[in-house]
Design a protein around this motif. Structure first.
Motif, short mmCIF file in Angstrom:
data_model
loop_
_atom_site.label_atom_id
_atom_site.label_comp_id
_atom_site.label_asym_id
_atom_site.label_seq_id
_atom_site.Cartn_x
_atom_site.Cartn_y
_atom_site.Cartn_z
N ASP A 19 -2.86 -1.97 -12.42
CA ASP A 19 -4.17 -1.68 -13.03
C ASP A 19 -4.25 -2.25 -14.45
OD1 ASP A 19 -5.16 -0.43 -10.77
OD2 ASP A 19 -4.65 1.59 -11.47
N ARG A 60 -0.13 -5.96 -0.36
CA ARG A 60 -0.46 -6.93 0.68
C ARG A 60 0.80 -7.29 1.43
NH1 ARG A 60 -5.27 -8.97 1.16
NH2 ARG A 60 -6.78 -8.66 -0.50
N VAL A 69 -2.81 -6.27 -3.93
CA VAL A 69 -3.07 -4.98 -3.28
C VAL A 69 -4.27 -5.09 -2.36
CG1 VAL A 69 -3.72 -2.57 -3.76
CG2 VAL A 69 -2.15 -3.76 -5.30
N GLU A 70 -4.20 -4.37 -1.24
CA GLU A 70 -5.33 -4.27 -0.32
C GLU A 70 -5.52 -2.81 0.08
OE1 GLU A 70 -4.62 -6.43 3.29
OE2 GLU A 70 -2.67 -5.52 3.58
N GLU A 71 -6.70 -2.50 0.53
CA GLU A 71 -6.97 -1.14 0.97
C GLU A 71 -6.64 -1.01 2.45
OE1 GLU A 71 -10.71 1.83 1.53
OE2 GLU A 71 -10.71 0.55 -0.24
N SER A 120 1.71 0.97 -9.58
CA SER A 120 0.25 1.04 -9.46
C SER A 120 -0.42 0.99 -10.83
CB SER A 120 -0.14 2.32 -8.72
OG SER A 120 -1.53 2.43 -8.61
N ASP A 174 -4.78 2.31 -1.33
CA ASP A 174 -4.23 1.02 -1.72
C ASP A 174 -2.81 0.87 -1.20
OD1 ASP A 174 -6.51 0.24 -3.04
OD2 ASP A 174 -5.77 0.74 -5.03
N ASP A 175 -2.46 -0.38 -0.84
CA ASP A 175 -1.12 -0.70 -0.39
C ASP A 175 -0.85 -2.15 -0.78
OD1 ASP A 175 1.35 -0.34 0.78
OD2 ASP A 175 0.64 -0.53 2.84
N LYS A 234 -5.19 -8.17 -9.27
CA LYS A 234 -4.93 -7.01 -8.42
C LYS A 234 -5.32 -7.29 -6.97
CE LYS A 234 -5.84 -2.10 -7.79
NZ LYS A 234 -6.41 -0.88 -8.39
N ASP A 235 -6.44 -7.95 -6.78
CA ASP A 235 -6.91 -8.23 -5.42
C ASP A 235 -5.93 -9.12 -4.64
OD1 ASP A 235 -8.90 -7.95 -3.37
OD2 ASP A 235 -9.44 -10.05 -3.75
#
Length: 102
Positions: free
Chosen positions: A33, A57, A47-49, A29, A54-55, A43-44
């Motif tokens: 960042d 994808r 990772v997704e919310e 994580s 956050d987790d 990051k997008d």
């Protein structure tokens, strides 16, 4: 602390075409960042919310020294100086479609 991160072709637009970049962090994580600060938008794609947290994808696989992070604590997987992180998009396929010529 320096960690090498291997970037797949599809995400290299975020790294200026670089296939490997370096980052820092004591966990996956934190590394993500750090990468986001250096390579905005990355990051997008990783990772997704989910449920307020956050987790990774679903169709992204990340390995730390050849170990799947999903079996190492996911985003909280620990990192050490000199580790290599590999990001791989999941590949899905299907049956080949053939068209008959009549």
């Amino acid at each position: 602390m320096s960690i090498e991160v291997r970037i797949p072709t599809i995400l290299r637009t975020y790294t200026g075409g670089e296939k490997a970049v370096s980052g820092e962090g004591g966990s996956l994580s934190a590394l993500i960042d750090d990468l986001e600060a250096k390579h905005p938008g990355l990051k997008d794609r990783l990772v997704e919310e989910k449920n307020g947290a956050d987790d990774l994808r679903r169709f992204v696989n990340i390995y730390i020294n050849d170990e799947d992070v999903r079996f190492m604590g996911g985003l909280e997987a620990p990192l050490s100086d000199g580790d290599q992180v590999v990001v791989l998009p999941a590949v899905a396929g299907g049956a080949e479609t053939r068209q008959r010529i009549r």
